[in-house]
Every structure is written in C-alpha cells, then in structure tokens.
Design a protein around this motif. Structure first.
Motif, PDB file in Angstrom:
ATOM      1  N   LEU A 250      20.043  68.135  69.605  1.00  0.00           N
ATOM      2  CA  LEU A 250      20.427  68.127  70.800  1.00  0.00           C
ATOM      3  C   LEU A 250      21.151  69.438  71.277  1.00  0.00           C
ATOM      4  N   ALA A 251      21.105  70.104  72.160  1.00  0.00           N
ATOM      5  CA  ALA A 251      21.941  71.252  72.849  1.00  0.00           C
ATOM      6  C   ALA A 251      22.425  70.877  74.072  1.00  0.00           C
ATOM      7  N   GLN A 252      23.698  71.200  74.463  1.00  0.00           N
ATOM      8  CA  GLN A 252      24.196  71.092  75.671  1.00  0.00           C
ATOM      9  C   GLN A 252      25.073  72.202  75.897  1.00  0.00           C
ATOM     10  N   PRO A 253      24.679  73.218  77.095  1.00  0.00           N
ATOM     11  CA  PRO A 253      23.648  72.849  77.998  1.00  0.00           C
ATOM     12  C   PRO A 253      22.305  73.198  77.090  1.00  0.00           C
ATOM     13  N   PRO A 254      21.219  72.758  77.806  1.00  0.00           N
ATOM     14  CA  PRO A 254      19.853  72.529  77.290  1.00  0.00           C
ATOM     15  C   PRO A 254      19.695  74.226  76.870  1.00  0.00           C
ATOM     16  N   GLY A 255      19.292  74.663  75.734  1.00  0.00           N
ATOM     17  CA  GLY A 255      18.873  75.816  75.398  1.00  0.00           C
ATOM     18  C   GLY A 255      20.231  76.454  74.669  1.00  0.00           C
ATOM     19  N   GLY A 256      21.197  76.035  74.797  1.00  0.00           N
ATOM     20  CA  GLY A 256      22.605  76.469  74.273  1.00  0.00           C
ATOM     21  C   GLY A 256      22.847  76.037  72.771  1.00  0.00           C
TER      22      GLY A 256
END
Lengths: 471, 258, 327
Positions: A250-256
């Motif tokens: 999981l990445a938050q924000p997406p792509g981070g």
C-alpha cells in the motif's frame, strides 16, 4: 485537612459546550517537593483537569466547579490565574517542539520564563538551562526552531519548561511525543525536583512504566478500566478464511512511499483480528484498501474461495454486501439530514434488494440486534449520543448481512464505558452470527479482546503476528 | 429554536416587504401634503420633495429591491453550489481549475462589475450578473470545503461501499447533509444582492421615478435632509434592518451547522 | 533562488489575473446586448449614420479582433477618446486621479489599523467568539448607501457640522480643504473596516489556535504581548491580502460616495460614463481599478514571501562570551 504548601485542587468539574461533563469532581493534591502522576485512559479528562486548574481550557470547554489553592492561597480566575501561570508554572505540553514560536531565537524562547531578572543573569541562566539538556548554547543561541533538528527542538522545549526552576512543573504525556534521549533528561529533571521543598511536579501520563519509580503518588482520573474476561471459546483458524490479503503493498498517496509492503493477512469466520500500530502508520489505509476505497500498489484480495476485486467499481453486489466498513468518528458516521430508519433502509434496499416497505419493516429488528430501542428509528443523529450513533452505524453495516466487518478505531471517540459496550456487542455478533471482525486500533486495551493481534511496524512496513496476551 | 425563530423572522420580513404596498395608508406615488412636511400623526414620517407620504413609500419601497435580489441570490447560489459540489467531489484538477476561476472573479469588486455590466444591461440584470460573479465564487468555496469534509464521513463511505454512483451520493447524501449550510449561504448571497441593488439604485440604474424604492428615495431625498431627516433615515433604516437581519439569521444557522 | 521564483510566480499570476479581468470587462462592455453607437444614435439617427458610427468606432469587426486591438492599445497606454465629448480618456482620468487618490489613500490609512484591531478582537475571543463574529457580520451587512445616508443625515443634516456636498474648488487639491473629505472618507472607510475585519477574523482565529499561541496563553503571557508577539507577526500576509481586497471594495464604494457627495473622483466619472454608455471611459476606469486591486494582491504575495520565517532576517545577537558552561 489539606496541606498548606503546594497545589490543592478540589472538586474540579469541566463541561463542554453542549453541557456534557468531561471531568467531574476531581481532587488532586501535590505537596511541596512531591511528584504526582495523574493517570487515566485516553479521553478520561486528565489534561482537561489540569488545564481547568490552570484556568487555560481551550475553546468549547469551561470549568464548571472547583477551587484551586497554591500554598494555601486561592487562585482566582482570569487575570489572577494568568499572572500565577506566568510566574509560577512551567509546562511541557504534548508535542512541545511543535509549540515553539517559529520566529523567535532559542535564547529568546528559553529566556522567556525568566521574569524580572537582569539581562546578564538571564543569559547565564539560559545558557545553563541549555547545557543541562545537553545542548551547546553558543551554537544554538540565535537559531530559530526551523534550524533545529527534531531532537534539539524537543530539548529546547524542555529547557524552556525547566529554566528558572518553576515552583510548579506540569508535564503532559511526556512519553507520547519525546524521543528516548530527551525522555531520559526528563527523568533526570524529575529526580532532581523530587524532594525539593520549593517545587511541586505533576506528570500527566497513561504510561505506567514511565511513572513507576518517578512519582511519589499516582492519582487516577476517570474509572479504572477493568480487564474484561475473554468471551467464550476462542475461534480457531480452521477452514477457508473469510477474507484474505496476499502480498499486499500500500502507498499513500498512491504512487508515493509504501506504508506497507507485501503483507499477508487472513480473517476467519467468527474471529476477531486486531491490527495494532501507532497513529499515522497506515492502519486506516489498510482497511480502506480492503473495503475497496483505496487501490493497493500490488497484491490480491480473496473473499472465501473467490477473488475479490480491489476497486469498488469492479465488485459485484455480493462482494459489496460481504465486506462492510465502520469508521471511527461517531459524530460523522450518520447523515445529519436522515433519520435512523432512512440510514438503515438504504443498504437493505440496495444490497438486499428489498422494496421500501419490507425494508422499513426490518428496521426494528436491526436496531434490536445492536441493543437499541425501536423507537429510535424516527430520530436524527443530532438526537443520539455518540455510543448510540456508533451502534446505528454498526446496524447499517449489519443490514447488508456481511461476512466480515472492517472497523477503523471504532471505539476511539467513545468514553471507556460506552466503548466497552460497543466491543461487547461485536463479541456477541461474532458468537451468534459468525461475523468476522477486523479491528484497527492504537489502543492496547481494545487489543486484549482479540483472538489474534497483528502489529504494524512502521519502520519495517510490515505486519507481524503478536504474542497473546497483550499486556 | 433560534434557527426556527430566525427563519420565521426572515420570511416575515421578506413577506412584509413584498406585500407592503397594500399596507400603505396613502398612495405612494402621488402628492398628499406639502413638500418636505415634517412628521405629524397623519403622516408619521412626513413628506418628500413632491409632498408624497414617506411612510407609504417606505412600506411599499422594498418590493422592487427584493424582487431583484431574490433571483440574483438564487442564481449565485445555484451556480456556486454546483461548482462547489464538482470541485469538492472530483478534487484534483477539477478542483484546482474551478477554485482558480473563482479566485479570478473574487479579485474583481462586485459593485464595479455591476456598474460595468450596467453599461449595456438594465439595472436588475446587472445586479444578477454581479451577484453571480461576486457571490457564486464565495458559495463555491464554502460548499467545496464542506464537500471535501463530507467525502470522508462514515455515511458517504457507507454509500460508496454499497456501490452507489457519485450523482446519487451527491443528491441523496451530500446535499441533504449541507442543506443548512446552503440555506445560510443563500441568506448571505441575498445580502450581497441587496447591497449591490441598493448601490445601483442610488446611482440611478435601478427603479425609475416615481416608483417607491428605498435606494431611489435615498437619492431623491438627500437634498432635503435638513428639512425632513426622516425622509432619508426611514428608507436607510428599512434597508439596513433587512440586510442585517438576513445576515444574522444566516450567521446563526451556519454557526449551528458546525 | 526560491524567493526569486516565488516573486516571478506572483507577477505571472497577477498578469494572468489582469488578462482575465480585461476579458471580463470587455465582455461586459462590448458583447452584452446594446451598444454605445446604437444608444447615441437612438435619438433620430438614420441607419446609415449608425452604421458609419459603428465602422468609425470599429464595432463592425469580430469580437476577438476588437479585444486584441483594445488590449494592444491598453498595453501601450492609448486609452482612446470619449464617445461623449471626444476628449482623450487619459485626460479625463488624470484630471480626476488626485481627488480619488486622496480619498482612497486616506480611507485606507484610516481603515488599515482599525481592520487589524477589530479583526483581532473578533477573531480571538474564545467563549465570546460567536457573539463577536455576529456583531461584525451584522455590521458588514449594512449596505454602504445606508451608512453614507445616515452619516450625511446626521452630520450634514441634523447637526450641520459638515457640508452635505464635497465639491472641490476647480484646480484645487483635495487636501487644501480637509473638512470636505471627512464625510466621504468616513463613508468609504467604515464599511471597509467591518468587511476587512470580518475577513481577518478568520486568520486571527487560526493563528490563535496555532501551537505556539496556545502554548503562550498557557504560559500566562499578558494579552498585549500575546498579540504583539504571538499573533500579529503571523497576520502580515493575511492582512496584506485583506487590505488589497478591501482596496478593491473601497474603489467600488467610492462610486456611491462620490456620487452622493458630489466629490469629483474617478468613481463619479465611472458612474456618469456608465449612464452615458461611454464605453472607452468605462473600460479604462474599470481596468485602472482592477489594476489597483491586482497590484495590491501582488504586493500581498511579495509580503508573504518576505514574511516566511525561513527567510526572515536573523537577529544579530550572539551568545555572551563569558558563559563558560559546556554540555
């Protein structure tokens, strides 16, 4: 007969803007030379008690009763309390480093506590205070907070609280925001103050380990939480899990930056799995990913023996029905414009495919299942208490007849007693309906009820199985 | 309770202003006594330059202003709410573009815009244009902020996880949840519309003589302010009372919603 | 480097805004139904005469051509001539400019400090905040025409202390007759104060909630020191913004006040030009007003960059040398 030296608080009561009591009739005494620990669960009103005593409550709260005496002299409200705070009280608030004035120099920040001393004396005292917390005065003298490291800023804040040996020192949850080295400096300072008849010290904490050995006495605020017996026989991890996540990243924000890498997770029918971790680690993101609200960077989800699509749009009605989500804030759990009945009929109609009148007829049954009276169906959220709202939110999730319930800090905004009854309700639903519960929390007392506990390790970005029982 | 009281008060005030013409004791448009006559029991507020009864003119004089301001405020509110819903719900690029456009409109004083628009349009149309350009961006911001918060509430998430579409969620969940906020905001837009309409009226772009109109009365009666101060004070007080009540009502509603 | 970049961004944004505003002004004055040639010719001119007039003023060309041509002449400082009296627009503006400048500058000088004080008062009360905001909201709702009328009725009518009209002597500077300025300045400034204070109150409430301010209250800092040290330094940027926006409102408000008091500024020029449908004058005055607002906002952006604590000048104090304490 209360002592005539030190701080004596009698019958302190605090109410919020809606008239709800936050603190009731709290008595705290700190004699000269004493270090007193004020303990209680989070939300029990520890900090509010102390802020009420200092006459410095934030907006929305007010002191409704109680008296404050310092060395036998009553401290009035308003200006009198302000002058007393300025001349007598040193304070280390929660997140003290964040509270440093961003435009002032270290010397100015630390020297602020020294009233009425000559300039040269003040400089000497500031330098000494900085040296005592292990900082080099020359190097830091004219720096501003943004030019300090996190650890340095914490030490500057500590020096600010300790400089001039304040007659009353208040430390608010020092274990919450300070790094271990600074915390050790706090211990040293407390040991030095202890027994000195010119000084009284109050430590607000929920951490028994820290307080033991440092405090002369412990005062409890709010009810002491009883350790509840574990419900019934433990459900074992047999058969196919209801919900499985494999190699979930999981990445938050997406792509981070990833919060979680390649984690595995499984929940069986009737089982309660708790995910424990510090706030901000990404626990909530994990739940929203399982609920289909956040697309994982990679990994796969399974519902019983079939694949569960990661995006909401690709999930079928039976997928949506099987996985239900309950958020953490009862204040915003329900739409203020809709009655309880409307809130409960929507999932019955959309996920259960019932018509309006059949759906309406099932509302009392749902309310009953979460221990609420059927007459509440006509109420709006504004007329319900926090605990009642959280129960309605649970009923809304149950209306879908889910296989697994995802609960995000479902009890953190409730007081200890209400939280207990909501958790009891979850236990009951697990036992009677075979509902699987995945509960995310930062609260170890909640984790005591789990069949299994997974700990979130933010440094390693993994989930690890934790040994039971949770202390 | 205050909210109900405020709503009733606002509705009564607007209703009285609209129907006031029938409560006027004399004809508001024809002379009934001496010019600039001082207040008497028959004429409680005296008379204006043409000897018309000031009380009758004040009672009848809010109608045209309110009838101009209401569609202007409604238009501003509709545009602003639609923009705010789009910006707050879609986020990212849509949000940046919409708030950017709103900022452009906010940078221009609305009265200036009203005047520029009045070069070609009739006064009431200019009021609508200026209220939409100056008021909708404010509504957009308020609604957008509310929507970004409501997006993360339990009830919206519940609606999303049961597979409802965006439009259905906006109409069924988000809009009802902000009804109080939108109502309060509409009150503030009405205040702005009234202010613009009054200013344009005073500058001669509103009602034409001999119509009774508060703004026009201010313009006409200023010359006789020393002879009959009530002829100036009465329409001023009526206008001020109207806008202040509406603003306070909106304020108290918005405050309770929070 | 970052500061330079921030400045350039701010300037680019201001120019972009100015372009957008010019488009708005153009649309409002040129594209809305009805035109000046038609209006002027309506009293008995033949169709040919109207067409000739339209060709003469370039109104038969496509809109975008007219817009770019107009923009080009604006950029080069050619403001055109009045349709009503054929005088250069620039002359009309420069003739009215001193009176308007005096009005706006005096009103801002009066309003600025009051905005700060009342904004702090309205934004900082913790338990009384609701009431204080209500007072500011209620006052801000009073239309400016009402205030101007009441002030005039009171001071010029009932009390007779001040002249009801502020006609300046021809060729005289407005500052030579200060008593003529009192009513116009007050009528323009007071609504601006309430409006600005209402805007600033939000920023004050945010600042008062910042951790260092909460901490300072907790330490018992005296109120005056609290505001001077912990609140006001953080209000520079919002205050600059509020003053810039208020200046815009002030220029618009000046139209009402100048008309009401017969004060010969740009506001009354705008009003007479609008009623005469004198498009070039309306465009020029509107763009001048917009330029002032956008310039103010640009200034606010520059102040925001300069007020960033990361680049604020560091005090030149050093640690006393005689310390001799080492960690």
């Amino acid at each position: 007969m209360p002592p005539t030296t030190g701080l004596v608080l009698t019958g302190i009561g605090v109410h919020d803007a809606s008239g709800r009591p936050v603190v009731e009739n709290a008595d705290v005494t700190i004699a000269a030379g004493e270090v007193v620990a004020l303990m209680g669960e989070s939300g029990s009103g520890k900090t509010s008690t102390v802020l009420a005593a200092l006459d410095a409550l934030g907006p929305g709260l007010h002191r409704s009763s109680g008296t404050v005496r310092w060395n036998g002299v009553p401290i009035g409200r308003g200006r009198a309390a302000r002058v007393w705070r300025r001349s007598h009280v040193g304070m280390l608030a929660q997140d003290p480093a964040g509270a440093l004035h961003p435009l002032r120099s270290v010397a100015g920040l630390v020297g602020e506590g020294l009233l009425g001393s000559r300039r040269a004396d003040r400089a000497k005292s500031v330098a000494r205070a900085l040296a005592e917390v292990g900082l080099a005065p020359e190097a830091l003298w004219s720096r501003r907070p943004h030019e300090l490291s996190g650890g340095q800023a914490q030490r500057v804040a500590l020096a600010r609280a300790l400089v001039g040996e304040p007659p009353l020192l208040v430390l608010d949850e020092p274990t919450g925001g300070l790094d271990p080295a600074t915390l050790e400096l706090v211990r040293v300072a407390l040991r030095r103050r202890r027994g000195d008849p010119r000084m009284s010290t109050l430590v607000i904490s929920h951490d028994t380990d820290f307080v033991t050995g440092l405090a002369d006495r412990v005062v409890h605020v709010g009810e002491v939480p009883a350790v509840r017996p574990r419900p019934g026989a433990r459900v074992r991890s047999g058969g196919v899990p209801v919900l499985t996540a494999r190699r979930l990243t999981l990445a938050q924000p997406p792509g981070g930056r990833p919060l979680l890498t390649e984690a595995d997770l499984a929940v069986h029918a009737g089982e309660c799995v708790v995910v424990l971790g510090p706030s901000g680690a990404g626990k909530s993101t994990l739940l929203t990913a399982l609920a289909g609200l956040h697309r994982p960077a990679q990994g796969e989800l399974r519902l019983k023996d079939q694949e569960l699509p990661c995006g909401l749009a690709e999930r079928t009605r039976s997928h949506l029905r099987a996985v239900q989500f309950v958020g953490q804030d009862p204040a915003t759990a329900l739409n203020p414009a809709h009655t309880v009945a409307t809130a409960l009929t929507r999932p019955l109609r959309i996920l259960g495919g019932l018509d309006r009148s059949t759906a309406r007829a099932r509302v009392p049954e749902l309310l009953d299942a979460v221990g609420l009276a059927p007459r509440l169906a006509a109420r709006r959220p504004g007329e319900l208490s926090g605990g009642q709202r959280q129960r309605v939110a649970l009923a809304r999730a149950l209306a879908a007849e889910p296989d697994v319930l995802l609960a995000d800090e479902a009890t953190s905004a409730l007081d200890a007693a209400t939280a207990g009854t909501v958790l009891d309700l979850l236990d009951h639903l697990r036992a009677t309906r075979g509902l699987a519960v995945l509960l995310v929390t930062h609260d170890r007392s909640v984790a005591r009820r789990a069949d299994r506990v997974l700990e979130f390790d933010p440094a390693m970005r993994t989930l690890g199985e934790s040994a039971l029982p949770i202390p | 309770m205050t909210r109900v009281l405020g709503t009733v008060l606002a509705v009564v005030l607007i209703g009285f202003t609209l129907l006031g013409e029938w409560a006027a004791p004399y004809s508001p448009t024809s002379p009934v006594t001496a010019a600039w006559a001082a207040p008497t029991t028959a004429h409680p507020l005296g008379a204006d330059a043409l000897g018309r009864d000031v009380w009758s003119r004040v009672v009848a004089g809010g109608r045209s202003l309110v009838l101009t301001a209401i569609p202007a405020a409604l238009a501003a509110s509709v545009v602003g709410v639609a923009g705010g819903l789009a910006a707050g719900w879609a986020g990212r690029r849509t949000d940046r573009i919409l708030t950017g456009v709103a900022d452009v409109f906010l940078a221009v004083p609305s009265l200036l815009l009203a005047l520029v628009a009045a070069t070609r349009l009739p006064g009431s149309a200019a009021v609508i244009v200026a209220t939409v350009c100056g008021g909708a961006p404010l509504t957009l911001r308020v609604v957008r902020d509310a929507v970004t918060q409501i997006r993360h509430t339990g009830y919206v998430i519940a609606a999303r996880t049961r597979g409802e579409r965006s439009v259905a969620i906006l109409v069924r969940e988000v809009l009802p949840a902000m009804s109080g906020l939108v109502g309060a905001d509409l009150g503030l837009r009405l205040v702005i519309a009234l202010q613009i309409a009054a200013a344009l009226g005073l500058l001669g772009f509103g009602a034409a003589p001999p119509a009774p109109d508060w703004a026009l009365m201010l313009r006409e009666n200023m010359t006789g302010v020393a002879l009959n101060p009530a002829a100036v004070a009465a329409p001023a007080v009526a206008l001020g009372l109207m806008t202040t009540t509406l603003a306070l009502f909106a304020q108290s509603t918005a405050h309770r919603e929070r | 480097m970052t500061a330079l970049r921030a400045f350039l961004t701010a300037i680019a944004r201001a120019l972009l805004l100015l372009l957008a505003v010019s488009a708005m002004v153009f649309v409002a004055t040129e594209l809305l139904p009805g035109d000046a040639a038609g209006a002027r010719a309506s009293n008995g001119a033949t169709v040919e005469q109207v067409a000739a007039l339209r060709a003469e003023t370039g109104q038969d060309r496509p809109a975008w051509q007219r817009y770019t041509a107009w923009l080009g002449s604006l950029a080069t400082g050619r403001l055109g001539t009045s349709l009503v009296n054929d005088r250069p627009v620039a002359d009309a503006i420069s003739q009215r400019l001193p009176a308007s400048t005096a009005l706006v500058v005096l009103a801002l000088a009066f309003a600025g400090p009051l905005i700060l004080v009342i904004g702090c008062w309205a934004g900082a009360g913790s338990r009384t905040r609701g009431t204080r905001t209500a007072v500011v909201t209620g006052l801000a709702a009073v239309p400016q025409v009402v205030l101007a009328a009441v002030l005039s009725a009171l001071f010029a009518g009932a009390l007779g202390w001040l002249p009801p009209v502020s006609l300046l002597p021809p060729g005289g500077s407005p500052l030579e007759s200060p008593h003529l300025l009192i009513l116009p300045v007050l009528s323009v400034a007071l609504p601006t104060v309430v409006f600005g204070a209402g805007l600033l109150a939000g920023a004050v409430a945010d600042t008062v909630r910042r951790p260092h301010a909460v901490d300072s209250r907790l330490r018992g800092t005296p109120t005056v020191l609290f505001f001077a040290r912990d609140v006001v330094p953080f209000l520079l940027t919002p205050l600059a913004r509020v003053v810039a926006i208020s200046a815009g409102g002030l220029i618009a408000a000046a139209t009402v006040v100048e008309t009401l008091f017969g004060y010969p500024g740009l506001g009354s020029l705008l009003v007479t030009s609008v009623s005469a449908r004198d498009t070039p004058v309306v465009q020029a005055v509107a763009m001048a007003a917009a330029a002032v607002v956008l310039g103010g906002l640009l200034l606010a952006d520059v102040i925001a960059v300069l007020a960033d604590p990361r680049r604020a000048p560091r005090p030149k104090r050093r640690a006393p040398r005689y310390l001799g304490v080492q960690p």
